[in-house]
Motif scaffolding. Structure first.
Motif, mmCIF file in Angstrom:
data_model
loop_
_atom_site.group_PDB
_atom_site.id
_atom_site.type_symbol
_atom_site.label_atom_id
_atom_site.label_comp_id
_atom_site.label_asym_id
_atom_site.label_seq_id
_atom_site.Cartn_x
_atom_site.Cartn_y
_atom_site.Cartn_z
ATOM 1 N N ALA A 107 0.661 -1.194 0.139
ATOM 2 C CA ALA A 107 -0.003 -0.185 -0.065
ATOM 3 C C ALA A 107 0.713 1.303 0.043
ATOM 4 O O ALA A 107 0.587 2.105 -0.720
ATOM 5 C CB ALA A 107 -0.829 -0.030 1.245
ATOM 6 N N HIS A 108 1.978 1.225 0.834
ATOM 7 C CA HIS A 108 2.909 2.324 0.986
ATOM 8 C C HIS A 108 3.443 2.684 -0.509
ATOM 9 O O HIS A 108 3.475 3.738 -1.026
ATOM 10 C CB HIS A 108 3.788 2.237 1.857
ATOM 11 N N ARG A 109 3.928 1.425 -0.971
ATOM 12 C CA ARG A 109 4.770 1.585 -2.433
ATOM 13 C C ARG A 109 3.826 2.210 -3.298
ATOM 14 O O ARG A 109 4.110 3.036 -4.128
ATOM 15 C CB ARG A 109 5.403 0.301 -2.646
ATOM 16 N N LEU A 110 2.322 1.751 -3.577
ATOM 17 C CA LEU A 110 1.480 1.966 -4.430
ATOM 18 C C LEU A 110 1.156 3.612 -4.128
ATOM 19 O O LEU A 110 0.818 4.138 -5.382
ATOM 20 C CB LEU A 110 0.261 1.109 -4.533
ATOM 21 N N LEU A 111 0.999 3.809 -2.982
ATOM 22 C CA LEU A 111 0.297 5.202 -2.898
ATOM 23 C C LEU A 111 1.154 6.573 -2.648
ATOM 24 O O LEU A 111 1.024 7.424 -3.043
ATOM 25 C CB LEU A 111 -0.312 5.514 -1.445
ATOM 26 N N SER A 112 2.660 6.100 -2.912
ATOM 27 C CA SER A 112 3.432 6.950 -2.680
ATOM 28 C C SER A 112 3.637 8.003 -3.795
ATOM 29 O O SER A 112 3.684 9.350 -3.658
ATOM 30 C CB SER A 112 5.031 6.358 -2.830
ATOM 31 N N PRO A 113 3.367 7.626 -5.023
ATOM 32 C CA PRO A 113 3.409 8.541 -6.422
ATOM 33 C C PRO A 113 2.389 9.744 -6.072
ATOM 34 O O PRO A 113 2.582 10.825 -6.581
ATOM 35 C CB PRO A 113 3.109 7.699 -7.428
ATOM 36 N N ALA A 114 1.165 9.337 -5.533
ATOM 37 C CA ALA A 114 0.200 10.336 -5.275
ATOM 38 C C ALA A 114 0.812 11.650 -4.382
ATOM 39 O O ALA A 114 0.263 12.768 -4.470
ATOM 40 C CB ALA A 114 -1.052 9.891 -4.386
ATOM 41 N N LEU A 115 1.761 11.077 -3.639
ATOM 42 C CA LEU A 115 2.349 12.401 -2.468
ATOM 43 C C LEU A 115 3.304 13.066 -3.187
ATOM 44 O O LEU A 115 3.892 14.214 -2.743
ATOM 45 C CB LEU A 115 2.757 11.820 -1.393
ATOM 46 N N SER A 116 3.702 13.087 -4.727
ATOM 47 C CA SER A 116 4.777 13.471 -5.311
ATOM 48 C C SER A 116 4.114 14.446 -6.607
ATOM 49 O O SER A 116 5.091 14.914 -7.253
ATOM 50 C CB SER A 116 5.568 12.509 -5.788
ATOM 51 N N LEU A 117 2.877 14.652 -6.352
ATOM 52 C CA LEU A 117 2.204 15.371 -7.440
ATOM 53 C C LEU A 117 2.570 16.764 -7.395
ATOM 54 O O LEU A 117 2.834 17.350 -6.079
ATOM 55 C CB LEU A 117 0.804 15.119 -7.382
ATOM 56 N N PRO A 118 2.618 17.509 -8.433
ATOM 57 C CA PRO A 118 2.975 19.108 -8.166
ATOM 58 C C PRO A 118 1.655 19.632 -7.374
ATOM 59 O O PRO A 118 1.976 20.719 -6.525
ATOM 60 C CB PRO A 118 2.753 19.681 -9.813
ATOM 61 N N GLU A 119 0.752 19.245 -7.608
ATOM 62 C CA GLU A 119 -0.580 19.577 -6.576
ATOM 63 C C GLU A 119 -0.555 19.190 -5.483
ATOM 64 O O GLU A 119 -0.572 17.833 -5.197
ATOM 65 C CB GLU A 119 -1.977 19.795 -7.404
ATOM 66 N N PRO A 120 -0.255 19.558 -4.004
ATOM 67 C CA PRO A 120 -0.010 18.992 -2.871
ATOM 68 C C PRO A 120 -1.567 18.343 -2.452
ATOM 69 O O PRO A 120 -2.456 18.591 -2.762
ATOM 70 C CB PRO A 120 -0.085 20.271 -1.928
ATOM 71 N N VAL A 121 -1.164 16.990 -2.106
ATOM 72 C CA VAL A 121 -2.220 16.110 -1.753
ATOM 73 C C VAL A 121 -2.320 15.858 -0.379
ATOM 74 O O VAL A 121 -1.366 15.668 0.401
ATOM 75 C CB VAL A 121 -2.255 14.687 -2.417
ATOM 76 N N ARG A 122 -3.580 15.749 0.238
ATOM 77 C CA ARG A 122 -3.790 15.395 1.844
ATOM 78 C C ARG A 122 -4.213 13.907 1.689
ATOM 79 O O ARG A 122 -5.533 13.764 1.324
ATOM 80 C CB ARG A 122 -4.738 16.222 2.279
ATOM 81 N N LEU A 123 -3.387 13.053 2.208
ATOM 82 C CA LEU A 123 -3.779 11.567 1.968
ATOM 83 C C LEU A 123 -4.673 11.190 3.166
ATOM 84 O O LEU A 123 -4.133 11.226 4.394
ATOM 85 C CB LEU A 123 -2.440 10.823 1.886
ATOM 86 N N LEU A 124 -5.830 10.567 3.025
ATOM 87 C CA LEU A 124 -6.636 10.085 3.989
ATOM 88 C C LEU A 124 -6.729 8.669 3.985
ATOM 89 O O LEU A 124 -7.387 8.309 3.046
ATOM 90 C CB LEU A 124 -7.754 10.806 4.370
ATOM 91 N N CYS A 125 -6.076 7.734 4.631
ATOM 92 C CA CYS A 125 -6.313 6.422 4.712
ATOM 93 C C CYS A 125 -7.134 5.575 5.579
ATOM 94 O O CYS A 125 -7.049 6.097 6.708
ATOM 95 C CB CYS A 125 -5.022 5.557 4.815
ATOM 96 N N ARG A 126 -7.772 4.714 5.169
ATOM 97 C CA ARG A 126 -8.544 3.724 6.016
ATOM 98 C C ARG A 126 -8.457 2.310 5.804
ATOM 99 O O ARG A 126 -8.725 2.077 4.718
ATOM 100 C CB ARG A 126 -10.197 4.255 6.009
#
Length: 310
Positions: A107-126
């Motif tokens: 999960a960590h490996r797959l979601l990491s690219p989302a936190l490297s976008l030019p537009e800042p992302v607030r990741l909420l995991c459940r």
């Protein structure tokens, strides 16, 4: 049309546990608040509370209304917070459900690219059972669900499964347990203590069938819906446990375990499940594209998302 002021009064009473406390918070008299709540119940045509002694308890309708109210006011608070910030401080919410059976390292490996976008992302995991997460996806409380299987055909949810990748399965054990095993792999598994994924895992049945084909009969000493908990027991030497072969070295470092062997005859597969056939959320797109670049150590399957339920 729904009266949102009345909804807020109801939400306050439910959260405060009674009219007196809620009236103090809202700066209203208890009589006024009680009257407003009565009007709201009359508008809905169903009671939201029932009296149990001096306490007020939610009815079944009240429980349902509260769940929606919680979500609505949470989204409203997020909107207010986002609009109050300067444009450069705003972050795009990305709500992800992670099925218990999905290893947290994956999960960590797959979601990491989302936190490297030019537009800042607030990741909420459940993290939760897949069926519960899909129910939340259906009412748009989640943007995506990470799962170890495509959306089940028997689920009354309209969605699409986007393949992210697959890899073989490794078997790992704590050094003290590994030292007690003799022979070659997979024969050394025979009679050894084994920790298995729970019944909600797509890996469980193929794994048991593979062991049967190898004529290997380990002792099943534990079953776990949560993959991280299974690895924690494996770390303590309670049993051998399976893990994605692509991340075996990472699991070794994190849990201090040793890889006994691996097989490609059993494949762990991972999917992003969304309500969209064509992905549009920037963070979901980043996850899908990152997986296609081989973030699992194995190239993701190409191809169009498979429709799972109409």
């Amino acid at each position: 049309m729904l009266n949102y002021r009345h909804l807020h009064y109801f939400w306050s009473v439910a959260k405060c546990g009674g009219i007196t406390r809620a009236s103090e918070r809202l700066h209203l008299t208890p009589q006024t608040l009680s009257g407003q709540l009565g009007q709201f119940e009359q508008q809905l045509g169903r009671p939201l509370f029932r009296r149990v002694g001096r306490r007020m308890e939610l009815t079944e309708t009240g429980e349902l209304a509260l769940s929606y109210a919680e979500e609505m006011f949470q989204v409203g608070a997020e909107l207010e917070e986002m609009l109050s910030r300067r444009p450069e401080q705003r972050r795009l919410p990305f709500r992800v459900g992670i099925a218990d059976a999905v290893p947290k390292t994956i999960a960590h490996r797959l979601l990491s690219p989302a936190l490297s976008l030019p537009e800042p992302v607030r990741l909420l995991c459940r993290a939760d059972r897949l069926d519960r997460l899909l129910a939340e996806l259906a009412i748009h409380r989640l943007d995506m669900v990470l799962a170890d299987r495509p959306l089940p055909a028997n689920m009354d949810v309209k969605g699409y499964s986007h393949p992210l990748g697959q890899c073989g399965v490794a078997f790992l054990a704590a050094p003290n347990l590994a030292a007690q095993l003799s022979g070659s792999f997979p024969a050394k598994l025979d009679g050894a203590p084994l920790l298995l994924p729970g019944e909600d895992s797509a890996l469980r049945t193929p794994l048991l069938r593979w062991l049967e084909r190898q004529k290997v009969r380990p002792r099943i000493v534990g079953e776990f819906d949560d993959s991280a908990l299974m690895k924690a027991f494996g770390h303590s030497g309670r049993g051998i446990f399976p893990a994605p072969a692509a991340r075996a070295r990472e699991v070794e470092r994190q849990y201090g375990t040793i890889t006994l062997g691996q097989t490609d005859d059993v494949q762990e597969r991972f999917f992003a499940i969304s309500v969209e056939r064509l992905l549009t959320h920037p963070a979901v797109v980043a996850v899908s594209e990152g997986a296609r670049r081989g973030l699992l150590g194995d190239e993701a399957n190409d191809g169009e998302a498979a429709p799972c339920s109409e």
